[in-house]
Scaffold this active site. Sequence first.
Site, PDB file in Angstrom:
ATOM      1  N   MET A  30      12.401  -6.487  -8.513  1.00 28.78           N
ATOM      2  CA  MET A  30      11.276  -5.846  -9.208  1.00 28.78           C
ATOM      3  C   MET A  30      11.560  -4.353  -9.358  1.00 28.78           C
ATOM      4  O   MET A  30      10.653  -3.561  -9.607  1.00 28.78           O
ATOM      5  CB  MET A  30       9.969  -6.086  -8.458  1.00 28.78           C
ATOM      6  CG  MET A  30       9.621  -7.573  -8.407  1.00 28.78           C
ATOM      7  SD  MET A  30       7.869  -7.904  -8.209  1.00 28.78           S
ATOM      8  CE  MET A  30       7.535  -7.121  -6.650  1.00 28.78           C
ATOM      9  N   GLY A  31      12.835  -3.979  -9.194  1.00 31.26           N
ATOM     10  CA  GLY A  31      13.229  -2.590  -9.434  1.00 31.26           C
ATOM     11  C   GLY A  31      12.911  -1.666  -8.283  1.00 31.26           C
ATOM     12  O   GLY A  31      12.665  -2.110  -7.164  1.00 31.26           O
ATOM     13  N   GLY A  36      18.967  -2.108   0.137  1.00 26.80           N
ATOM     14  CA  GLY A  36      18.789  -3.548   0.367  1.00 26.80           C
ATOM     15  C   GLY A  36      19.141  -4.340  -0.886  1.00 26.80           C
ATOM     16  O   GLY A  36      19.904  -5.320  -0.842  1.00 26.80           O
ATOM     17  N   HIS A  37      18.603  -3.894  -2.031  1.00 28.75           N
ATOM     18  CA  HIS A  37      18.951  -4.552  -3.296  1.00 28.75           C
ATOM     19  C   HIS A  37      20.460  -4.451  -3.544  1.00 28.75           C
ATOM     20  O   HIS A  37      21.101  -5.413  -3.952  1.00 28.75           O
ATOM     21  CB  HIS A  37      18.238  -3.880  -4.479  1.00 28.75           C
ATOM     22  CG  HIS A  37      16.737  -3.937  -4.433  1.00 28.75           C
ATOM     23  ND1 HIS A  37      15.963  -2.819  -4.231  1.00 28.75           N
ATOM     24  CD2 HIS A  37      15.877  -4.963  -4.596  1.00 28.75           C
ATOM     25  CE1 HIS A  37      14.680  -3.150  -4.266  1.00 28.75           C
ATOM     26  NE2 HIS A  37      14.597  -4.453  -4.476  1.00 28.75           N
ATOM     27  N   GLY A 147      16.922 -11.828  -0.714  1.00 26.71           N
ATOM     28  CA  GLY A 147      17.013 -11.215   0.610  1.00 26.71           C
ATOM     29  C   GLY A 147      16.250 -11.999   1.665  1.00 26.71           C
ATOM     30  O   GLY A 147      15.175 -12.543   1.410  1.00 26.71           O
ATOM     31  N   ASP A 150      12.456 -11.105   2.655  1.00 30.40           N
ATOM     32  CA  ASP A 150      11.315 -11.925   2.230  1.00 30.40           C
ATOM     33  C   ASP A 150      11.659 -13.365   2.605  1.00 30.40           C
ATOM     34  O   ASP A 150      11.983 -14.194   1.749  1.00 30.40           O
ATOM     35  CB  ASP A 150      11.087 -11.749   0.730  1.00 30.40           C
ATOM     36  CG  ASP A 150      10.784 -10.297   0.398  1.00 30.40           C
ATOM     37  OD1 ASP A 150       9.663  -9.865   0.666  1.00 30.40           O
ATOM     38  OD2 ASP A 150      11.688  -9.580  -0.083  1.00 30.40           O
ATOM     39  N   ARG A 187       8.072  -0.572  -1.050  1.00 33.07           N
ATOM     40  CA  ARG A 187       6.732  -0.120  -0.637  1.00 33.07           C
ATOM     41  C   ARG A 187       6.781   0.942   0.460  1.00 33.07           C
ATOM     42  O   ARG A 187       5.748   1.559   0.740  1.00 33.07           O
ATOM     43  CB  ARG A 187       5.875  -1.313  -0.196  1.00 33.07           C
ATOM     44  CG  ARG A 187       5.449  -2.202  -1.356  1.00 33.07           C
ATOM     45  CD  ARG A 187       4.361  -3.183  -0.946  1.00 33.07           C
ATOM     46  NE  ARG A 187       3.809  -3.901  -2.079  1.00 33.07           N
ATOM     47  CZ  ARG A 187       4.204  -5.115  -2.474  1.00 33.07           C
ATOM     48  NH1 ARG A 187       5.170  -5.737  -1.823  1.00 33.07           N
ATOM     49  NH2 ARG A 187       3.641  -5.701  -3.524  1.00 33.07           N
TER      50      ARG A 187
END
Length: 278
Positions: A30-31, A36-37, A147, A150, A187
């Site tokens: 989600m950008g 991590g991404h 990941g 989640d 977040r």
Amino acid sequence: MLIVRNVIDLRKQVNQWRSQGMRVALVPTMGSLHQGHLSLIDRAKEKADKVVVSLFVNPKQFGPNEDFDAYPRSEDSDSQHLREIQTDMLYAPPASEIYASGHSTSMQVGAIGDLLEGEFRPGFFSGVATVVSKLLLQSQPHLAIFGEKDYQQLQVIKKFVREMDIPVDILGGETIREEDGLALSSRNAFLSPDERLVAPKLFEALQAVSNAAASNLDIDGQIQKSVHQLKDAGFSEIEYLTVRDSKTLLPVQTFDLPCRVLVAAKLGKTRLIDNMAV
Ligand code: AMP
């Protein structure tokens, strides 16, 4: 890096790669990309010849009182990052390319989607499964990487992909953390400086419960103690802190099978989730 915004161009390019015998990986995001991404993209590069990263903030996985409007969006700096690490394609569709006017179809994932996150975010996993199945069917990759951050989402995706015979391998990527243990998350940007100092307590709670479960100590006692500690540290609401079967996410009676500790808690206005293997 190719930037693609519609399914026709996406399929054309992926089909071309496939017809040349190349393996294609998809990394949905989600950008607001962080390390991590990027670690998932590194993993994708190890496993495939071409990597497609999708960027889509999916309205269907946000509840009416959640942070869809406030969710951080930064396509320009995201695409800059992706270029720097030599991503092959960014797929950043407008909402109409995912949900055309009148779209009414959705995926239901059953009981696993009503537990934990599903209890506190009704409809969340239906929204996730709907968008992920669309992204997989639109891009038709050989594999897709999600990941472990989640963790329940990863298990839900593996399950519906298997049950719906979607021809793709689903791989998990380990959680990347700050030095003090806080799992990276888009977040985290919402945390005030004071909250940021308190946030790693979530990781400490996971470690304490995981250690108790691993040594078969008083797990319920440790959970209660950790919940108190989180509240004393400033967390306002501990939605769950629990040890579950690592595949079904159902409560466990014994700790012989692989288990996972999962937590969700609110710190100020920010809701944080994390998990750890036992
Ligand atoms: P999101 O953009 O939050 O939807 O996340 C996109 C993908 O990145 C999901 O598969 C997440 O599980 C994964 N992800 C998010 N945070 C982390 C992290 N700290 N380490 C590894 N993967 C992550």
